[in-house]
Design a protein around this motif. Structure first.
Motif, PDB file in Angstrom:
ATOM      1  N   PRO A   1      11.937  -1.937  -6.000  1.00  0.00           N
ATOM      2  CA  PRO A   1      10.506  -1.875  -6.312  1.00  0.00           C
ATOM      3  C   PRO A   1       9.839  -3.236  -6.522  1.00  0.00           C
ATOM      4  N   ASP A   2      10.598  -4.236  -6.970  1.00  0.00           N
ATOM      5  CA  ASP A   2       9.992  -5.555  -7.148  1.00  0.00           C
ATOM      6  C   ASP A   2       9.873  -6.324  -5.837  1.00  0.00           C
ATOM      7  N   GLU A   3      10.368  -5.737  -4.746  1.00  0.00           N
ATOM      8  CA  GLU A   3      10.306  -6.382  -3.433  1.00  0.00           C
ATOM      9  C   GLU A   3       9.356  -5.693  -2.465  1.00  0.00           C
ATOM     10  N   SER A   4       8.868  -4.500  -2.799  1.00  0.00           N
ATOM     11  CA  SER A   4       8.076  -3.733  -1.843  1.00  0.00           C
ATOM     12  C   SER A   4       7.067  -2.847  -2.555  1.00  0.00           C
ATOM     13  N   TYR A   5       5.826  -2.895  -2.095  1.00  0.00           N
ATOM     14  CA  TYR A   5       4.784  -2.024  -2.626  1.00  0.00           C
ATOM     15  C   TYR A   5       5.127  -0.561  -2.361  1.00  0.00           C
ATOM     16  N   VAL A   6       5.652  -0.267  -1.185  1.00  0.00           N
ATOM     17  CA  VAL A   6       6.054   1.106  -0.856  1.00  0.00           C
ATOM     18  C   VAL A   6       7.141   1.578  -1.823  1.00  0.00           C
ATOM     19  N   ALA A   7       8.117   0.732  -2.088  1.00  0.00           N
ATOM     20  CA  ALA A   7       9.182   1.090  -3.025  1.00  0.00           C
ATOM     21  C   ALA A   7       8.616   1.290  -4.430  1.00  0.00           C
ATOM     22  N   GLN A   8       7.642   0.464  -4.825  1.00  0.00           N
ATOM     23  CA  GLN A   8       7.002   0.635  -6.135  1.00  0.00           C
ATOM     24  C   GLN A   8       6.325   2.003  -6.229  1.00  0.00           C
ATOM     25  N   LEU A   9       5.572   2.359  -5.197  1.00  0.00           N
ATOM     26  CA  LEU A   9       4.899   3.654  -5.205  1.00  0.00           C
ATOM     27  C   LEU A   9       5.905   4.791  -5.317  1.00  0.00           C
TER      28      LEU A   9
END
Length: 104
Positions: free
Chosen positions: A19-27
């Protein structure tokens, strides 16, 4: 359509990132309610741009809306191909007829 398919592939890859590497992963880490809310926000911004904004603002908001729709579909394991197949199924059918068939 190639652009949307490439975007879908990118979203699927980024969903697996930290999540700290990708906006998609954060979402995805924040869950479906956050993704759905974000899609709703983008829909409202698209409508607002259509009513009050200039052409380029609407283009940008429409791109954001499509992106967040693909994020949400991916989270629900629904492929863009499935949505396109549904549109193909509806092709040639009056929107009024299609809507009436759904309400029965």
């Amino acid at each position: 359509m190639d652009t949307l398919h490439r975007l879908e592939d990118t979203i699927n890859q980024r969903r697996k990132a930290a999540p700290d590497e990708s906006y998609v992963a954060q979402l995805n880490a924040r869950g479906l309610p956050v993704m759905a809310r974000k899609l709703g926000e983008e829909a409202v911004e698209t409508v607002t741009a259509a009513l009050a904004g200039d052409r380029q603002e609407l283009v940008g908001e429409a791109a954001d809306l499509l992106f967040h729709l693909l994020v949400l579909l991916g989270a629900k394991d629904i492929a863009l191909a499935d949505v396109l197949a549904e549109l193909d199924r509806r092709e040639g059918t009056s929107g009024l007829d299609e809507k009436a068939a759904r309400s029965r």
